[in-house]
Scaffold this active site. Structure first.
Site, PDB file in Angstrom:
ATOM      1  N   HIS A   1      64.920  76.717  27.537  1.00  0.00           N
ATOM      2  CA  HIS A   1      64.175  78.457  27.152  1.00  0.00           C
ATOM      3  C   HIS A   1      63.514  78.951  27.761  1.00  0.00           C
ATOM      4  CE1 HIS A   1      63.994  81.404  24.476  1.00  0.00           C
ATOM      5  NE2 HIS A   1      63.283  80.746  23.759  1.00  0.00           N
TER       6      HIS A   1
ATOM      7  N   GLU B   1      58.450  80.767  11.498  1.00  0.00           N
ATOM      8  CA  GLU B   1      59.201  80.174  12.644  1.00  0.00           C
ATOM      9  C   GLU B   1      58.123  78.503  12.867  1.00  0.00           C
ATOM     10  OE1 GLU B   1      60.254  82.371  16.301  1.00  0.00           O
ATOM     11  OE2 GLU B   1      60.979  84.049  14.949  1.00  0.00           O
TER      12      GLU B   1
ATOM     13  N   HIS C   1      65.081  75.014  24.210  1.00  0.00           N
ATOM     14  CA  HIS C   1      64.843  75.792  22.904  1.00  0.00           C
ATOM     15  C   HIS C   1      65.409  74.364  22.090  1.00  0.00           C
ATOM     16  CE1 HIS C   1      65.368  78.081  19.354  1.00  0.00           C
ATOM     17  NE2 HIS C   1      64.482  79.202  19.846  1.00  0.00           N
TER      18      HIS C   1
ATOM     19  N   ARG D   1      58.757  73.236  18.939  1.00  0.00           N
ATOM     20  CA  ARG D   1      60.145  73.291  18.764  1.00  0.00           C
ATOM     21  C   ARG D   1      60.472  71.964  19.692  1.00  0.00           C
ATOM     22  NH1 ARG D   1      60.550  79.496  21.809  1.00  0.00           N
ATOM     23  NH2 ARG D   1      61.052  80.892  19.616  1.00  0.00           N
TER      24      ARG D   1
ATOM     25  N   ARG E   1      54.778  76.733  24.185  1.00  0.00           N
ATOM     26  CA  ARG E   1      54.890  76.983  23.090  1.00  0.00           C
ATOM     27  C   ARG E   1      55.018  77.756  21.790  1.00  0.00           C
ATOM     28  NH1 ARG E   1      57.461  81.524  22.820  1.00  0.00           N
ATOM     29  NH2 ARG E   1      59.557  81.345  23.889  1.00  0.00           N
TER      30      ARG E   1
END
Length: 533
Positions: free
Chosen positions: A353, A116, A244, A292, A388
């Site tokens: 998110h 990811e 997100h 992100r 994060r």
């Protein structure tokens, strides 16, 4: 009045890990888990992508995972905590597998690892696109075999009990604030109960519901953070709200947005604007697999340039059968609204998110209040910094659920004498005559946070947000003082407090870093570290 040795508020992966281990270690002691909804209605349940961990030591290493986490955190991670989580996380993953978690494997029987955004290697273990749900299932099944664990469902925790409730003046500078338990509303009887405990763990999850569009379930109202702040505990880094990048865009649909996991881009999905152009290369050399914060800001920019409310995630070139096998729920959800991912692009937009800040804890999950621990999304452990890294959240929850257990198990916390703690005082209160006073305030809160405190911020927007929050807080407190407590009123009060902490942290941070981007301060400051409130 209830008495328990160990009290857990929340039934996600952090709380259940703690409860399970405590019950196993001390079969003669009681563990009480309180949740305001069903046992499995948690943020954990909605975690799609997976859990990050180094299991392929031929191609991956602890150092690589540590470095990826530090890079994503944009200079604010605690390196000691990052090393602890990355290294201890592998043992927690193995433990989860031993308990029965079924992570996907390839044809050779090896774990099928995903990649990811922000990860330099394939290291994400997953169960289809419902990894969190699978881990929650395992924990709930295992907990059911321990008779000394009591599950209390549909109870809404109102406040932490400290010396304040014994008649003492408690301020931020008061040394040795102690937690004796909680006041909680039993929604079955509409009575407010007192629960006393020798040790309490807050595992209350996130706060995404303060925004109009969020991937979080309705329960994510920041209750633990708000309660601890009212109890004069320490909160940090609340300005770092992760959006997100790819929530499914459904026009006219409010509330919880359906998440399109980052693993889709890890498998080859490509972001495109309304012209069909793949735009991520213009923003970051890692393209669709950038962290992100970068991807969310890029999408926000493309939406503003194009005057649209969404961009597209293109999966048409991906193998259809493989997509259905890996992402069955995403495929079915898209199909239910007329989108066949093999023929149509998926409309997506960022949604609130994850909260990277929260209750300040040490390396053992201890808060600034004695006998009180915090783990999971409500805690700020130092792992995430300003942003994060994908799939580090479940890992952190397992590690700190375990670490809080280890430290609390060493403690000799005694339960305060019941006669010292007053019952909840409802004198002078009545049922609210109009629920619209609560529901309309909630709508106003979500609107102002989305418009003024979103992906891109300015000083003017933050100032306007604070002025409106002051009014909402004043109205909510008046209603709270005059009304009998309900979960709806309690959640509104908590969300206003959390929103205040987000805005206040954003105002203090006079720089742009990670998830906090202020156009009035576009550069990073070498002097700013964690902001504690």
């Amino acid at each position: 009045m209830k008495r328990t040795d160990y009290l857990v508020i929340g039934s996600g992966i952090a709380g259940l890990t703690y409860a399970l281990k405590m019950a196993a270690r001390f079969p003669d002691r009681t563990v009480t888990v309180v949740t305001k909804a069903a046992a499995d209605e948690t943020n954990t349940k909605y975690a799609q992508g997976g859990v990050a961990g180094v299991t392929d030591f031929e191609n991956d290493s602890f150092d690589k995972h540590i470095n990826d986490t530090l890079v994503a955190g944009d200079g604010l991670c605690n390196p000691q905590i990052v090393e602890i989580v990355v290294k201890e996380g592998v043992e927690r993953i193995r433990e989860m597998i031993a308990w029965g978690a079924q992570f996907d494997k390839d044809a050779d029987g090896d774990y099928s690892l995903g990649r990811e955004g922000g990860h330099s290697e394939f290291r994400i273990l997953h169960h289809k696109d419902v990894t969190g749900k699978e881990m929650e299932r395992v924990l709930l099944e295992k907990i059911g075999s321990y008779p000394n664990i009591e599950f209390v469902k549909h109870w809404f925790v109102i406040d932490l009990i400290t010396q304040h409730h014994l008649g003492y003046l408690v301020t931020k500078s008061t040394p040795d604030i102690e937690c004796y338990g909680v006041y909680a509303l039993n929604t079955h009887t509409n009575q407010i109960e007192t629960i006393l405990a020798g040790s309490t763990l807050l595992a209350t999850g996130g706060n995404g519901q303060v925004y109009r569009s969020t991937t979080n379930p309705a329960i994510a109202t920041g209750d633990g953070v708000a309660m601890l702040y009212r109890a004069k505990g320490r909160i940090e880094n609340m300005e770092f709200i992760q959006f997100h990048p790819t929530a499914l865009y459904e026009p006219g649909v409010g509330g919880q947005a359906f998440l399109i996991t980052e693993a889709v881009r890890g498998d080859g999905g490509i972001l495109r604007n309304k012209k069909g152009e793949a735009f991520m290369a213009a923003y970051d050399e890692r393209r669709d697999l950038a962290p992100r914060d970068i991807v969310a800001r890029a999408i926000d920019s493309e939406m503003k340039i194009g005057g649209t409310e969404y961009v597209y995630l293109d999966c048409r070139h991906m193998n259809r059968e493989k997509f259905i096998h890996h992402f069955p729920n995403i495929f079915e959800k898209c199909l239910s609204i007329g989108i066949d991912v093999s023929q149509h692009m998926i409309p997506v937009a960022p949604a609130a998110h994850y909260s990277c800040g929260g209750i300040k804890t040490d390396e053992w999950g201890r808060t600034s209040i004695r006998n009180l621990y915090a783990a999971g999304e409500c805690a700020s452990t130092g792992l995430h910094g300003a942003n994060r890294l994908a799939s580090n959240s479940l890992l952190e929850a397992m590690v700190f659920g375990n670490r809080a257990f280890e430290k609390a198990a060493e403690a000799t916390g005694t339960i305060i004498a019941a006669e010292r703690v007053p019952d909840w005082n409802t004198a002078g209160t009545t049922d609210p005559h109009e629920m619209i006073l609560i529901t309309q305030s909630l709508k106003e809160l979500q609107l102002l946070m989305s418009d003024y405190v979103g992906i891109v911020r300015t000083n003017t927007r933050l100032e306007r947000a604070m002025k409106r929050l002051d009014l909402l807080w004043s109205e909510a407190e008046q209603l709270y003082e005059a009304s009998t407590v309900s979960p709806q009123l309690g959640e509104l009060r908590n969300m206003i407090t959390v929103a205040y902490l987000i805005v206040k942290g954003a105002q203090f941070r006079k720089e742009s870093r990670g998830l906090h981007f202020n156009t009035d301060y576009p550069d990073k400051s070498p002097l700013l570290q964690n902001i504690v409130l």
